[in-house]
Design a protein around this motif. Structure first.
Motif, PDB file in Angstrom:
ATOM      1  N   GLY A   3      12.832 -42.727  -0.341  1.00  0.00           N
ATOM      2  CA  GLY A   3      12.161 -44.325   0.948  1.00  0.00           C
ATOM      3  C   GLY A   3      13.395 -44.259   1.796  1.00  0.00           C
ATOM      4  O   GLY A   3      13.971 -45.232   2.519  1.00  0.00           O
ATOM      5  N   THR A   4      13.692 -42.700   2.727  1.00  0.00           N
ATOM      6  CA  THR A   4      15.057 -42.621   3.153  1.00  0.00           C
ATOM      7  C   THR A   4      14.533 -43.093   4.763  1.00  0.00           C
ATOM      8  O   THR A   4      13.695 -42.761   4.949  1.00  0.00           O
ATOM      9  CB  THR A   4      15.970 -41.860   3.229  1.00  0.00           C
ATOM     10  N   ALA A   5      14.639 -44.307   5.579  1.00  0.00           N
ATOM     11  CA  ALA A   5      14.660 -44.358   6.979  1.00  0.00           C
ATOM     12  C   ALA A   5      15.098 -43.336   7.985  1.00  0.00           C
ATOM     13  O   ALA A   5      16.108 -43.125   8.104  1.00  0.00           O
ATOM     14  CB  ALA A   5      15.476 -45.571   6.775  1.00  0.00           C
ATOM     15  N   VAL A   6      14.658 -43.130   8.499  1.00  0.00           N
ATOM     16  CA  VAL A   6      15.275 -41.730   9.824  1.00  0.00           C
ATOM     17  C   VAL A   6      15.157 -42.271  10.818  1.00  0.00           C
ATOM     18  O   VAL A   6      14.103 -42.903  11.433  1.00  0.00           O
ATOM     19  CB  VAL A   6      13.876 -40.621   9.937  1.00  0.00           C
ATOM     20  N   LYS A   7      16.345 -41.626  11.746  1.00  0.00           N
ATOM     21  CA  LYS A   7      16.260 -42.059  13.423  1.00  0.00           C
ATOM     22  C   LYS A   7      15.978 -40.539  13.845  1.00  0.00           C
ATOM     23  O   LYS A   7      17.185 -40.146  13.368  1.00  0.00           O
ATOM     24  CB  LYS A   7      17.174 -43.066  13.418  1.00  0.00           C
ATOM     25  N   LEU A   8      14.837 -40.720  14.423  1.00  0.00           N
ATOM     26  CA  LEU A   8      15.308 -39.403  16.222  1.00  0.00           C
ATOM     27  C   LEU A   8      15.277 -39.424  16.863  1.00  0.00           C
ATOM     28  O   LEU A   8      14.985 -39.662  17.670  1.00  0.00           O
ATOM     29  CB  LEU A   8      13.767 -38.243  15.260  1.00  0.00           C
ATOM     30  N   SER A   9      16.098 -38.523  17.482  1.00  0.00           N
ATOM     31  CA  SER A   9      16.452 -38.447  18.648  1.00  0.00           C
ATOM     32  C   SER A   9      16.140 -37.983  19.709  1.00  0.00           C
ATOM     33  O   SER A   9      15.855 -36.394  19.380  1.00  0.00           O
ATOM     34  CB  SER A   9      18.143 -38.049  18.762  1.00  0.00           C
ATOM     35  N   LEU A  10      14.947 -37.841  20.603  1.00  0.00           N
ATOM     36  CA  LEU A  10      14.395 -37.677  21.952  1.00  0.00           C
ATOM     37  C   LEU A  10      15.150 -38.357  22.933  1.00  0.00           C
ATOM     38  O   LEU A  10      15.157 -39.423  22.488  1.00  0.00           O
ATOM     39  CB  LEU A  10      13.121 -37.930  21.774  1.00  0.00           C
ATOM     40  N   HIS A  11      15.282 -37.597  23.890  1.00  0.00           N
ATOM     41  CA  HIS A  11      15.913 -38.318  25.220  1.00  0.00           C
ATOM     42  C   HIS A  11      14.806 -37.683  26.681  1.00  0.00           C
ATOM     43  O   HIS A  11      15.521 -38.117  27.744  1.00  0.00           O
ATOM     44  CB  HIS A  11      17.217 -37.560  25.393  1.00  0.00           C
ATOM     45  N   GLY A  12      14.282 -37.959  25.786  1.00  0.00           N
ATOM     46  CA  GLY A  12      12.972 -37.482  27.790  1.00  0.00           C
ATOM     47  C   GLY A  12      12.071 -37.109  27.476  1.00  0.00           C
ATOM     48  O   GLY A  12      11.309 -36.720  26.502  1.00  0.00           O
ATOM     49  N   ASP A  13      11.176 -36.367  28.810  1.00  0.00           N
ATOM     50  CA  ASP A  13      10.333 -35.439  28.480  1.00  0.00           C
ATOM     51  C   ASP A  13      10.746 -34.218  28.448  1.00  0.00           C
ATOM     52  O   ASP A  13      12.398 -33.874  27.631  1.00  0.00           O
ATOM     53  CB  ASP A  13       9.719 -35.088  29.997  1.00  0.00           C
TER      54      ASP A  13
END
Length: 266
Positions: free
Chosen positions: A101-111
């Motif tokens: 049940g891990t909550a994930v935060k994924l990094s995206l920084h634009g196009d």
């Protein structure tokens, strides 16, 4: 007297990475503990008050023991979180994320052009493919974006991108000059006025998008962040390294630095 630690800790499983982000708060330095030592640290932290372990790095997904660590932390009664650049999604990790049940935060920084430039390698397509894979598997996954000078347009772009993918939360992080950011402040640094303007824009976006996308302003410079470093120190991190405070060293630490060569996972 043994310390009583915060209930939520950022837990660095490695200081190696498969990217070279120009704003990284914990740039690669070669410290890469084995999974047995990391599990012992989790045990000690739980005994001293940790109830949520937020796995980070470096890039945690390149550590071969991450799935095992997730399962171990849950067995210790901890809630689990993960922050990742999304470049790698090793075999078995998706199943472990779901099982724990891990909550994930994924990094995206634009196009694509902006994202790949800011992380120092072609990564946009990989990150988006793995984001879609996690969402399809019903792993609770949100997105975080670092805002830098000259990239103010990214806020609107990321909102539209998250809405199109069905992401439920977008966290906006203003650039802070620590880690790799010390060397890139002239390029990426935000003035006080720019930070204020961006924060107000985020506030307005949040109001407009209530019920559709949870838009949040997340400023790591505004309060101390409890971090377990890869070398076993427990540190309260602040706006700059000069202001950091070591609050504990896990017994048996600081472990000898194990310098390894880790192949970038693509």
């Amino acid at each position: 007297m043994d310390p009583r630690l915060p209930a939520t800790m950022c837990f660095r499983v490695t200081r190696y990475c498969n990217a070279r982000c120009g704003f990284c708060l914990a740039p690669p330095d070669g410290v890469h503990p084995d999974v047995g030592l990391l599990k012992q640290r989790v045990d000690w932290l739980v005994a001293h008050g940790m109830r949520t372990v937020h796995f980070c790095g470096g890039e945690p997904t390149i550590h071969p023991g991450l799935a095992e660590l997730l399962v171990h932390a849950r067995a210790c009664g901890c809630a689990t979180r993960l922050t990742t650049n999304g470049i790698a999604l090793p075999d078995g990790l998706l199943a472990a994320l779901r099982a724990t049940g891990t909550a994930v935060k994924l990094s995206l920084h634009g196009d694509q052009a902006h994202h790949d430039a800011i992380v120092g390698r072609p990564a946009f397509e990989l990150a988006n493919a793995h984001l879609r894979e996690m969402l399809a598997a019903r792993v609770p996954t949100t997105v975080q974006t670092t805002l830098v000078a000259g990239g103010e347009w990214v806020l609107d772009w990321m909102v539209d991108h998250c809405l199109a993918l069905g992401v439920k939360r977008l966290s906006l992080l203003p650039f802070i000059p620590r880690g790799s950011g010390v060397k890139t402040e002239d390029r990426y640094g935000l003035t006080a006025a720019q930070r204020t303007q961006l924060r107000e824009r985020v506030r307005r976006k949040r109001l407009v998008l209530l019920g559709k996308l949870d838009v949040r302003w997340l400023d790591f410079a505004s309060q101390a962040l409890p971090v377990v470093e890869a070398d076993g120190r427990v540190v309260m991190e602040r706006a700059s390294e000069a202001l950091d405070t070591v609050v504990a060293v896990i017994p048996g630490e600081v472990a000898p630095r194990k310098r390894v060569t880790v192949r970038a996972v693509v």
